[in-house]
Design an enzyme around this catalytic site. Structure first.
Site, PDB file in Angstrom:
ATOM      1  N   PRO A 126       0.838  -1.215   0.000  1.00 40.40           N
ATOM      2  CA  PRO A 126       0.000   0.000   0.000  1.00 40.40           C
ATOM      3  C   PRO A 126       0.870   1.261   0.000  1.00 40.40           C
ATOM      4  O   PRO A 126       1.805   1.369   0.785  1.00 40.40           O
ATOM      5  CB  PRO A 126      -0.780  -0.114   1.309  1.00 40.40           C
ATOM      6  CG  PRO A 126      -0.667  -1.539   1.729  1.00 40.40           C
ATOM      7  CD  PRO A 126       0.625  -2.034   1.184  1.00 40.40           C
ATOM      8  N   GLU A 127       0.558   2.196  -0.903  1.00 38.31           N
ATOM      9  CA  GLU A 127       1.274   3.467  -0.982  1.00 38.31           C
ATOM     10  C   GLU A 127       0.277   4.579  -0.627  1.00 38.31           C
ATOM     11  O   GLU A 127      -0.817   4.300  -0.167  1.00 38.31           O
ATOM     12  CB  GLU A 127       1.860   3.652  -2.390  1.00 38.31           C
ATOM     13  CG  GLU A 127       2.809   2.505  -2.772  1.00 38.31           C
ATOM     14  CD  GLU A 127       3.387   2.626  -4.175  1.00 38.31           C
ATOM     15  OE1 GLU A 127       3.461   3.757  -4.690  1.00 38.31           O
ATOM     16  OE2 GLU A 127       3.762   1.597  -4.755  1.00 38.31           O
ATOM     17  N   ARG A 161       1.818 -11.280   5.274  1.00 40.48           N
ATOM     18  CA  ARG A 161       3.286 -11.338   5.345  1.00 40.48           C
ATOM     19  C   ARG A 161       3.853 -10.868   6.686  1.00 40.48           C
ATOM     20  O   ARG A 161       5.062 -10.910   6.882  1.00 40.48           O
ATOM     21  CB  ARG A 161       3.876 -10.565   4.164  1.00 40.48           C
ATOM     22  CG  ARG A 161       3.462 -11.234   2.848  1.00 40.48           C
ATOM     23  CD  ARG A 161       4.050 -10.576   1.653  1.00 40.48           C
ATOM     24  NE  ARG A 161       5.507 -10.715   1.609  1.00 40.48           N
ATOM     25  CZ  ARG A 161       6.269 -10.192   0.656  1.00 40.48           C
ATOM     26  NH1 ARG A 161       5.714  -9.512  -0.325  1.00 40.48           N
ATOM     27  NH2 ARG A 161       7.562 -10.347   0.681  1.00 40.48           N
ATOM     28  N   ARG A 181      21.634  15.539  -5.621  1.00 41.20           N
ATOM     29  CA  ARG A 181      21.529  14.098  -5.381  1.00 41.20           C
ATOM     30  C   ARG A 181      21.989  13.328  -6.618  1.00 41.20           C
ATOM     31  O   ARG A 181      21.574  13.621  -7.742  1.00 41.20           O
ATOM     32  CB  ARG A 181      20.087  13.703  -5.033  1.00 41.20           C
ATOM     33  CG  ARG A 181      19.509  14.429  -3.820  1.00 41.20           C
ATOM     34  CD  ARG A 181      20.219  14.089  -2.525  1.00 41.20           C
ATOM     35  NE  ARG A 181      20.138  12.687  -2.173  1.00 41.20           N
ATOM     36  CZ  ARG A 181      19.237  12.178  -1.329  1.00 41.20           C
ATOM     37  NH1 ARG A 181      18.343  12.944  -0.750  1.00 41.20           N
ATOM     38  NH2 ARG A 181      19.227  10.880  -1.058  1.00 41.20           N
TER      39      ARG A 181
END
Ligand SMILES: [Zn+2]
Length: 273
Positions: free
Chosen positions: A2-3, A112, A151
């Site tokens: 889930p995001e 899980r 970055r």
């Protein structure tokens, strides 16, 4: 996993069922789901509390309780919160059962077993872990540019870094860089201003659309009523669900591994330059 859109959907759809309800007790089918405090303290502090509200920050749910505590839930890889009548048979893989008054129950289902619950008196530790919320008004293209400046890591990896941006995971990162026509390997700090602007717009568009479609039910994500979301039907590349060929150029979609994460992209539409 889930995001942001999935966790936002869980929050939105759980709210009407639980706000104003009192927690009569919690059954821990698997005690390991409680990370903080001890199981004994968790149970004694949570029992009898009323649920005042739920907020989402990144992929965290923060459930405010009447004693000032917050129940923090992270669904991690495979967690789901399912609302059911008290008389309902617990689903398979249920790890915790939250018993509410007025005959309602919330099942924490998690095949899980990576999902967690914490009972805390302040939520500062979450703030320290997370970058900006991509759907807030103050998340502008300039803010994204600032987070990426200097970055050297691949943009795909940076989008997954919760300190760069909160809530985006593997699925929506792939969708966003594809829609913005940016190669997932490009160093984040090397994107042009135009590319950052495009990426910023696509991240927001894709996350909003996924919330409208109530999240993506690849794997084990379920909405609180036990039904599935439909956001994955809109996927162009993520999880290979958009098919083998690119929707734009008709060329092959390729799977590569970027910093240990499977990544689907179109090499022609997302060139390295
Ligand atoms: Zn293409």
């Amino acid at each position: 996993m889930p995001e942001l859109p999935e966790v936002e959907t869980v929050k939105n759809e759980l709210l009407p069922h639980v706000v104003g309800r009192r927690i009569e007790g919690v059954t821990l089918v698997w005690e390991g789901i409680v990370k903080e405090p001890s199981v004994e303290e968790f149970l004694s502090r949570i029992t009898g509390q009323m649920i005042l509200g739920i907020k989402r920050r990144g992929k965290y749910l923060m459930i405010a309780l009447s004693n000032g505590d917050y129940l923090i839930v992270h669904l991690k890889m495979s967690g789901a919160l399912i609302v059911a009548p008290d008389s309902a048979e617990p689903p398979k893989y249920v790890r915790a059962i939250i018993h509410l008054d007025e005959g309602k129950t919330v099942f924490f289902r998690d095949p899980r077993k990576f999902g967690i619950m914490r009972l805390v008196s302040d939520v500062d530790f979450i703030e320290k872990k997370l970058g900006p919320e991509p759907l807030e008004d103050d998340f502008t293209a300039a803010v994204l540019a600032q987070r990426l400046a200097g970055r050297t890591a691949p943009i795909k990896a940076l989008l997954l870094d919760q300190k760069v941006l909160a809530g985006v995971g593997n699925m929506y990162a792939d969708e966003a860089v594809y829609a913005a026509r940016i190669n997932p390997w490009r160093p984040g700090g090397g994107l042009t201003r135009g590319e950052v602007k495009r990426l910023h717009g696509e991240i927001r568009r894709i996350l909003w659309a996924a919330i409208e479609n109530r999240g993506a039910s690849v794997d084990t994500y379920f909405r609180p009523d036990g039904s599935q979301g439909s956001a994955h039907y809109q996927f162009k590349v993520a999880h290979g669900l958009g098919g083998d060929t690119c929707h734009v150029c008709g060329g092959p979609i390729e799977r590569v591994v970027v910093r240990n994460r499977g990544t689907y992209h179109c090499p022609k539409c997302q060139p390295m330059k």
